[in-house]
Design an enzyme around this catalytic site. Structure first.
Site, short mmCIF file in Angstrom:
data_model
loop_
_atom_site.label_atom_id
_atom_site.label_comp_id
_atom_site.label_asym_id
_atom_site.label_seq_id
_atom_site.Cartn_x
_atom_site.Cartn_y
_atom_site.Cartn_z
N GLN A 154 2.68 9.98 1.89
CA GLN A 154 3.99 9.31 1.91
C GLN A 154 4.87 9.75 0.74
O GLN A 154 6.07 9.52 0.77
CB GLN A 154 3.81 7.79 1.89
CG GLN A 154 3.13 7.25 3.16
CD GLN A 154 2.98 5.76 3.14
OE1 GLN A 154 2.03 5.24 2.55
NE2 GLN A 154 3.90 5.04 3.76
N GLY A 192 0.84 -1.19 0.00
CA GLY A 192 0.00 0.00 0.00
C GLY A 192 0.88 1.24 0.00
O GLY A 192 2.07 1.17 0.31
N HIS A 240 -4.67 0.81 7.59
CA HIS A 240 -3.37 1.48 7.69
C HIS A 240 -3.30 2.66 6.71
O HIS A 240 -2.86 3.76 7.07
CB HIS A 240 -2.27 0.45 7.40
CG HIS A 240 -0.87 0.95 7.44
ND1 HIS A 240 0.04 0.56 8.41
CD2 HIS A 240 -0.19 1.79 6.62
CE1 HIS A 240 1.21 1.15 8.17
NE2 HIS A 240 1.10 1.91 7.08
N GLU A 241 -3.74 2.42 5.47
CA GLU A 241 -3.66 3.49 4.45
C GLU A 241 -4.64 4.63 4.74
O GLU A 241 -4.31 5.81 4.57
CB GLU A 241 -3.93 2.91 3.05
CG GLU A 241 -2.97 1.82 2.60
CD GLU A 241 -1.52 2.20 2.76
OE1 GLU A 241 -1.17 3.38 2.61
OE2 GLU A 241 -0.72 1.30 3.08
N HIS A 300 -3.24 6.90 7.19
CA HIS A 300 -2.28 7.84 6.60
C HIS A 300 -3.00 9.09 6.08
O HIS A 300 -2.46 10.21 6.16
CB HIS A 300 -1.53 7.21 5.42
CG HIS A 300 -0.28 6.47 5.79
ND1 HIS A 300 0.79 7.06 6.44
CD2 HIS A 300 0.10 5.18 5.55
CE1 HIS A 300 1.75 6.16 6.60
NE2 HIS A 300 1.36 5.02 6.08
N CYS A 308 5.72 -0.10 7.79
CA CYS A 308 5.32 1.13 7.10
C CYS A 308 6.48 1.57 6.22
O CYS A 308 7.63 1.62 6.69
CB CYS A 308 4.99 2.22 8.12
SG CYS A 308 4.44 3.77 7.34
N LEU A 309 6.19 1.88 4.96
CA LEU A 309 7.25 2.32 4.06
C LEU A 309 7.87 3.63 4.53
O LEU A 309 8.98 3.96 4.12
CB LEU A 309 6.70 2.46 2.64
CG LEU A 309 6.14 1.17 2.01
CD1 LEU A 309 5.61 1.45 0.61
CD2 LEU A 309 7.19 0.06 1.97
#
Ligand code: K1U
Ligand code: ZN
Length: 185
Positions: free
Chosen positions: A51, A46, A130-131, A134, A88-89
């Protein structure tokens, strides 16, 4: 298409509220394509607009080959609880167990602005939550107990030195054999 720099923990954009998308322009289509390329290069499942430094209410997902463009999402149903080890990226190398809804139903718009509904359990359900977090300036570490968050932030003090300017540059094909354990299943 381009791989975009990924913003990491410490960049204030990750704490911003996003703005609803109102126009499905060629520029938005380009951003969507670039986000997919960036997510794939980073071996994520994702990626949300903040991000990559953008404040459109937009996220892309690729879970078990199911690719989704999710614009202006709303979680309309939540059921049960599941504990999942999240990464998490934007917080590379750090992981933590998060309690999430076990099943969610999300209403959103696709890349053309057409409404759709998606139901998610397991990794898809966790990733959707999670997304969407964000898109509201929330990170998985915010769901941890104070003690666990402090431990993770102490580890981040060391790790963040690898990301001057809070920027992570991903190169296509990098880490090709370092897949996350969940990915190898
Ligand atoms: O938003 C992001 O930072 C992407 C994030 C999404 C996510 C994965 C797993 C649980 C919650 C949220 C990632 O893709 S982290 C990459 C990763 O660790 C992973 C990759 C493939 C399968 C599972 C995890
Ligand atoms: Zn993340």
């Amino acid at each position: 298409m381009s791989i975009l720099p990924i913003r990491v923990l410490g960049d204030p954009v990750l704490r911003e509220e996003t703005k609803p998308v109102e126009a499905f322009t060629p520029e938005l289509q380009q951003l969507i394509d670039d986000m997919f390329e960036t997510m794939h290069a980073a071996r994520g499942v994702g990626l949300a607009a903040p991000q990559v430094g953008r404040l459109e209410r937009l996220t892309v997902l690729d879970v078990h080959g199911q690719q989704l463009v999710v614009v202006n999402p709303e979680i309309v149903e939540r059921e049960g609880t599941i504990k999942w080890e999240e990464g998490c990226l934007s917080i590379p190398e750090l992981y933590g167990d998060v309690n999430r809804a076990a099943r969610v139903v999300v209403e959103a718009l696709d890349r053309e602005g057409k409404p759709f509904t998606v139901e998610g359990t397991e990794l898809l359900g966790v990733c959707l939550q999670h997304e969407i977090d964000h898109l509201h300036g929330k990170l998985f570490i915010d769901h941890l107990s104070l003690l666990k968050r402090q431990k993770l932030l102490a580890e981040w003090e060391d790790e963040k030195k690898n990301y001057p300017g809070n920027i992570r540059i991903v190169v296509a094909g990098e880490d090709a054999d370092e897949a996350h354990d969940d990915e190898k299943l």
